[in-house]
Design a protein around this motif. Structure first.
Motif, PDB file in Angstrom:
ATOM      1  N   VAL A   1      -7.570   1.719 -13.651  1.00  0.00           N
ATOM      2  CA  VAL A   1      -7.507   1.646 -12.106  1.00  0.00           C
ATOM      3  C   VAL A   1      -8.288  -0.081 -11.954  1.00  0.00           C
ATOM      4  O   VAL A   1      -9.362  -0.356 -12.400  1.00  0.00           O
ATOM      5  N   HIS A   2      -7.631  -0.910 -11.380  1.00  0.00           N
ATOM      6  CA  HIS A   2      -8.232  -2.432 -11.168  1.00  0.00           C
ATOM      7  C   HIS A   2      -8.128  -2.673  -9.688  1.00  0.00           C
ATOM      8  O   HIS A   2      -7.419  -2.350  -8.835  1.00  0.00           O
ATOM      9  N   GLN A   3      -9.045  -3.735  -9.410  1.00  0.00           N
ATOM     10  CA  GLN A   3      -9.288  -4.254  -8.110  1.00  0.00           C
ATOM     11  C   GLN A   3      -8.591  -5.766  -8.018  1.00  0.00           C
ATOM     12  O   GLN A   3      -8.996  -6.413  -8.847  1.00  0.00           O
TER      13      GLN A   3
ATOM     14  N   ALA B   1      -6.756  -1.908  -4.519  1.00  0.00           N
ATOM     15  CA  ALA B   1      -6.591  -1.062  -5.986  1.00  0.00           C
ATOM     16  C   ALA B   1      -5.250  -0.848  -6.500  1.00  0.00           C
ATOM     17  O   ALA B   1      -4.382  -0.613  -5.388  1.00  0.00           O
TER      18      ALA B   1
ATOM     19  N   GLU C   1      -3.391   0.991  -9.719  1.00  0.00           N
ATOM     20  CA  GLU C   1      -3.372   1.733 -10.812  1.00  0.00           C
ATOM     21  C   GLU C   1      -2.371   1.391 -11.856  1.00  0.00           C
ATOM     22  O   GLU C   1      -1.079   1.465 -11.262  1.00  0.00           O
TER      23      GLU C   1
ATOM     24  N   ALA D   1     -10.162  -4.054 -15.358  1.00  0.00           N
ATOM     25  CA  ALA D   1     -11.573  -3.347 -15.375  1.00  0.00           C
ATOM     26  C   ALA D   1     -12.082  -2.754 -16.642  1.00  0.00           C
ATOM     27  O   ALA D   1     -13.075  -2.441 -16.850  1.00  0.00           O
TER      28      ALA D   1
ATOM     29  N   SER E   1      -2.633   1.795  -4.252  1.00  0.00           N
ATOM     30  CA  SER E   1      -3.241   3.001  -3.491  1.00  0.00           C
ATOM     31  C   SER E   1      -3.982   2.355  -2.264  1.00  0.00           C
ATOM     32  O   SER E   1      -4.504   3.337  -1.312  1.00  0.00           O
TER      33      SER E   1
ATOM     34  N   ASP F   1       0.928  -1.310   0.022  1.00  0.00           N
ATOM     35  CA  ASP F   1      -0.017  -0.177   0.099  1.00  0.00           C
ATOM     36  C   ASP F   1       0.764   1.414  -0.090  1.00  0.00           C
ATOM     37  O   ASP F   1       1.733   1.381   0.779  1.00  0.00           O
TER      38      ASP F   1
END
Length: 267
Positions: A71-73, A60, A62, A91, A56, A37
């Motif tokens: 941006v993806h999970q 998440a 980026e 995404a 982030s 993070d």
């Protein structure tokens, strides 16, 4: 006379991907990590060029690829000290998935990009893989290398109390599997598989299935006291008409090792 529970199952009768999602593939998975993070990693990949990755928080991720930012999970796991496995479905394109293996200690990365394309599997589709090596911040670290270390090993993977598989690594490009318990019990096949050596007794395994349009990417940790796998299987469910990523985590059990000696082939 012996009575058998089931005969060979035709490919069009195999369970689809979403059926597997309900059968406990992650009971023995390792926890998510927040250790990255706030970090920004700049990758220089051999084929794809420069990619900036910003973690982030909360999973998440980026990506900055050329002039595009998305941006993806993601799932983020620290599979060994300073070694992270990051995977997500894009995404901006749910027919594409990414796995990043990031070794912060050695400043080296391996990235697997998977996509669903026309092919021989159910529904005329297939999971295609592109594997790219690279480094962080322009360092000259040695890339992860393909290996034949697993050839001849027979290993059982237990994903949950009622879900287990057996792998036999046949050669550098193929493995045989059978389901011992779970939704695919009684099914077996030989599929394309490749292995990279990451650290001592730690490997990256990828495979692409012929029947179900999916691929798998997992880290195998065969160190004493660990003996586990973690990663994901991702692909296309032909009934639902959607893609799905299934988290996987297993306890590994070494069964045996077979070494073929050409000296025994002649009389």
């Amino acid at each position: 006379m012996t009575t058998y529970e089931q005969d060979y199952v035709a490919a069009d009768l195999w369970p689809t991907l979403n059926v597997l999602d309900n059968n406990g593939f992650a009971a023995y998975n390792i926890p998510e990590s927040s250790a990255l993070d706030g970090r920004v990693l700049k990758l220089r990949l051999d084929t794809a060029g420069e990619v900036s990755v910003w973690f982030s928080g909360g999973g998440a991720v980026e990506l900055r690829e050329g002039s595009a930012t998305t941006v993806h999970q993601a799932s983020i796991k620290e599979v060994d000290a300073g070694l992270f496995l990051v995977h997500f479905v894009r995404a901006d394109d749910d027919m594409a998935a990414v796995v990043m293996l990031l070794d912060l200690t050695a400043s080296v990365a391996t990235v697997v990009r998977s996509s669903i394309v026309s092919g021989p599997a159910k529904g005329g589709l297939f999971a295609e893989e592109d594997v790219d090596g690279g480094t962080f911040d322009g360092t000259s670290a040695e890339r992860h290398q393909r290996t034949a270390d697993l050839v001849g090993r027979r290993i059982q993977y237990v994903y949950g109390p009622d879900n287990a598989y057996e792998h036999i690594y046949l050669h550098e490009n193929a493995y045989a599997w059978q389901c011992l318990a779970g939704a695919e019990k009684g099914l077996a096949d030989v599929d394309r598989a490749r292995v990279w050596k990451i650290r001592a007794d730690i490997y990256l395994l990828t495979w692409q299935e012929k029947v179900v349009p999916c691929d798998g990417v997992v880290i195998l940790n065969f160190r004493a006291g660990a003996y586990q796998s973690t990663g994901r299987i991702w692909g296309y469910d032909t009934d639902a008409g959607t893609t799905n990523a299934i988290a996987m985590g297993a306890r590994a059990v070494f069964l045996n090792h077979t070494a073929h000696d050409p000296a025994t082939w002649t009389a």
